[in-house]
Design a protein around this motif. Structure first.
Motif, PDB file in Angstrom:
ATOM      1  N   HIS A   6      47.607  34.751  24.057  1.00 23.69           N
ATOM      2  CA  HIS A   6      46.736  35.908  24.182  1.00 23.69           C
ATOM      3  C   HIS A   6      45.285  35.559  23.918  1.00 23.69           C
ATOM      4  O   HIS A   6      44.978  34.743  23.057  1.00 23.69           O
ATOM      5  CB  HIS A   6      47.227  36.958  23.163  1.00 23.69           C
ATOM      6  CG  HIS A   6      46.421  38.199  23.092  1.00 23.69           C
ATOM      7  ND1 HIS A   6      46.295  39.069  24.138  1.00 23.69           N
ATOM      8  CD2 HIS A   6      45.700  38.741  22.074  1.00 23.69           C
ATOM      9  CE1 HIS A   6      45.539  40.095  23.771  1.00 23.69           C
ATOM     10  NE2 HIS A   6      45.164  39.908  22.529  1.00 23.69           N
ATOM     11  N   ASN A   7      44.410  36.199  24.676  1.00 19.98           N
ATOM     12  CA  ASN A   7      42.968  36.157  24.443  1.00 19.98           C
ATOM     13  C   ASN A   7      42.495  37.600  24.419  1.00 19.98           C
ATOM     14  O   ASN A   7      42.515  38.283  25.445  1.00 19.98           O
ATOM     15  CB  ASN A   7      42.268  35.368  25.555  1.00 19.98           C
ATOM     16  CG  ASN A   7      40.765  35.359  25.419  1.00 19.98           C
ATOM     17  OD1 ASN A   7      40.184  36.074  24.611  1.00 19.98           O
ATOM     18  ND2 ASN A   7      40.116  34.545  26.226  1.00 19.98           N
ATOM     19  N   ASN A  15      46.094  44.180  28.359  1.00 17.84           N
ATOM     20  CA  ASN A  15      47.036  45.040  29.061  1.00 17.84           C
ATOM     21  C   ASN A  15      48.469  44.567  28.836  1.00 17.84           C
ATOM     22  O   ASN A  15      49.369  45.372  28.573  1.00 17.84           O
ATOM     23  CB  ASN A  15      46.707  45.075  30.557  1.00 17.84           C
ATOM     24  CG  ASN A  15      47.618  45.991  31.324  1.00 17.84           C
ATOM     25  OD1 ASN A  15      47.748  47.164  31.005  1.00 17.84           O
ATOM     26  ND2 ASN A  15      48.278  45.454  32.340  1.00 17.84           N
ATOM     27  N   CYS A  16      48.697  43.270  28.919  1.00 22.75           N
ATOM     28  CA  CYS A  16      50.030  42.712  28.689  1.00 22.75           C
ATOM     29  C   CYS A  16      50.494  43.024  27.268  1.00 22.75           C
ATOM     30  O   CYS A  16      51.631  43.442  27.045  1.00 22.75           O
ATOM     31  CB  CYS A  16      50.009  41.218  28.940  1.00 22.75           C
ATOM     32  SG  CYS A  16      51.609  40.420  28.736  1.00 22.75           S
ATOM     33  N   ILE A  89      43.170  27.462  30.091  1.00 27.05           N
ATOM     34  CA  ILE A  89      44.573  27.829  30.305  1.00 27.05           C
ATOM     35  C   ILE A  89      44.638  29.250  30.847  1.00 27.05           C
ATOM     36  O   ILE A  89      44.055  30.173  30.279  1.00 27.05           O
ATOM     37  CB  ILE A  89      45.385  27.712  29.004  1.00 27.05           C
ATOM     38  CG1 ILE A  89      45.354  26.279  28.481  1.00 27.05           C
ATOM     39  CG2 ILE A  89      46.827  28.190  29.225  1.00 27.05           C
ATOM     40  CD1 ILE A  89      45.960  26.109  27.097  1.00 27.05           C
ATOM     41  N   GLU A  90      45.357  29.410  31.949  1.00 28.26           N
ATOM     42  CA  GLU A  90      45.556  30.737  32.544  1.00 28.26           C
ATOM     43  C   GLU A  90      46.191  31.663  31.519  1.00 28.26           C
ATOM     44  O   GLU A  90      47.028  31.245  30.731  1.00 28.26           O
ATOM     45  CB  GLU A  90      46.451  30.609  33.779  1.00 28.26           C
ATOM     46  CG  GLU A  90      46.530  31.840  34.621  1.00 28.26           C
ATOM     47  CD  GLU A  90      45.203  32.243  35.228  1.00 28.26           C
ATOM     48  OE1 GLU A  90      44.629  33.262  34.786  1.00 28.26           O
ATOM     49  OE2 GLU A  90      44.747  31.560  36.149  1.00 28.26           O
ATOM     50  N   ARG A  91      45.808  32.903  31.530  1.00 25.59           N
ATOM     51  CA  ARG A  91      46.288  33.861  30.547  1.00 25.59           C
ATOM     52  C   ARG A  91      46.529  35.210  31.194  1.00 25.59           C
ATOM     53  O   ARG A  91      45.970  35.474  32.255  1.00 25.59           O
ATOM     54  CB  ARG A  91      45.270  33.992  29.424  1.00 25.59           C
ATOM     55  CG  ARG A  91      43.936  34.557  29.942  1.00 25.59           C
ATOM     56  CD  ARG A  91      42.857  34.543  28.911  1.00 25.59           C
ATOM     57  NE  ARG A  91      41.645  35.093  29.440  1.00 25.59           N
ATOM     58  CZ  ARG A  91      40.596  34.392  29.817  1.00 25.59           C
ATOM     59  NH1 ARG A  91      40.607  33.089  29.730  1.00 25.59           N
ATOM     60  NH2 ARG A  91      39.526  34.996  30.275  1.00 25.59           N
ATOM     61  N   PRO A  92      47.321  36.020  30.515  1.00 27.19           N
ATOM     62  CA  PRO A  92      48.184  35.730  29.380  1.00 27.19           C
ATOM     63  C   PRO A  92      49.462  35.039  29.853  1.00 27.19           C
ATOM     64  O   PRO A  92      49.830  35.113  31.022  1.00 27.19           O
ATOM     65  CB  PRO A  92      48.502  37.107  28.812  1.00 27.19           C
ATOM     66  CG  PRO A  92      48.457  38.010  30.009  1.00 27.19           C
ATOM     67  CD  PRO A  92      47.388  37.441  30.905  1.00 27.19           C
ATOM     68  N   ARG A 104      49.804  38.266  34.569  1.00 28.46           N
ATOM     69  CA  ARG A 104      48.598  38.970  35.003  1.00 28.46           C
ATOM     70  C   ARG A 104      48.930  40.241  35.784  1.00 28.46           C
ATOM     71  O   ARG A 104      48.108  41.130  35.899  1.00 28.46           O
ATOM     72  CB  ARG A 104      47.728  38.035  35.837  1.00 28.46           C
ATOM     73  CG  ARG A 104      47.265  36.819  35.037  1.00 28.46           C
ATOM     74  CD  ARG A 104      46.259  35.979  35.762  1.00 28.46           C
ATOM     75  NE  ARG A 104      45.038  36.658  36.126  1.00 28.46           N
ATOM     76  CZ  ARG A 104      44.045  36.947  35.296  1.00 28.46           C
ATOM     77  NH1 ARG A 104      44.137  36.629  34.027  1.00 28.46           N
ATOM     78  NH2 ARG A 104      42.961  37.558  35.720  1.00 28.46           N
ATOM     79  N   ASP A 105      50.137  40.314  36.305  1.00 26.08           N
ATOM     80  CA  ASP A 105      50.545  41.444  37.138  1.00 26.08           C
ATOM     81  C   ASP A 105      51.514  42.331  36.364  1.00 26.08           C
ATOM     82  O   ASP A 105      52.521  41.855  35.850  1.00 26.08           O
ATOM     83  CB  ASP A 105      51.191  40.905  38.420  1.00 26.08           C
ATOM     84  CG  ASP A 105      51.727  42.003  39.292  1.00 26.08           C
ATOM     85  OD1 ASP A 105      52.958  42.215  39.283  1.00 26.08           O
ATOM     86  OD2 ASP A 105      50.915  42.649  39.972  1.00 26.08           O
TER      87      ASP A 105
END
Length: 114
Positions: A6-7, A15-16, A89-92, A104-105
């Motif tokens: 998480h960021n 949102n996640c 790094i891609e998140r979350p 992300r979706d």
């Protein structure tokens, strides 16, 4: 146990997290910017995602564009770059013992949590 990388400054990540909280699930929040994953952890996540390391890189991030874009890098080098520069790094990320997703979706998150 379910984990979220998480960021808090990222809207998709917030949102996640809200979805996880609304489902009253037990989970661990990992702020990967202050606690970057180890090499073993990152390799495990990549295996669970079933993707090469480059697909987990935020390639539109200024740091990537200015420093690494266009260079020929091995998978090992890309992994080390993400560990050293966790902002890339891609998140979350949602991670379980056996699987992981780039969350992300919203629909993808709900499907993953079923």
């Amino acid at each position: 146990m379910l984990q979220i990388l998480h960021n808090n400054r990222c809207g998709k990540s917030r949102n996640c997290l809200a979805i996880l909280e609304s489902k009253k699930l037990e989970f661990e929040i990992i702020n990967y910017l202050t606690t970057p994953p180890t090499e073993a952890t990152l390799k495990s996540v990549l295996k669970k995602l079933g993707i090469p390391p480059i697909d987990l890189v935020r390639q539109k991030e200024k740091l990537w564009i200015d420093t690494f874009k266009g260079k020929t890098l091995s998978e090992e080098e890309i992994i080390n770059i993400m560990i050293t520069n966790p902002i890339l790094i891609e998140r979350p990320l949602l991670i379980t013992e056996t699987s992981a997703i780039i969350a992300r979706d919203e629909a993808k998150i709900h499907n993953f949590l079923q």
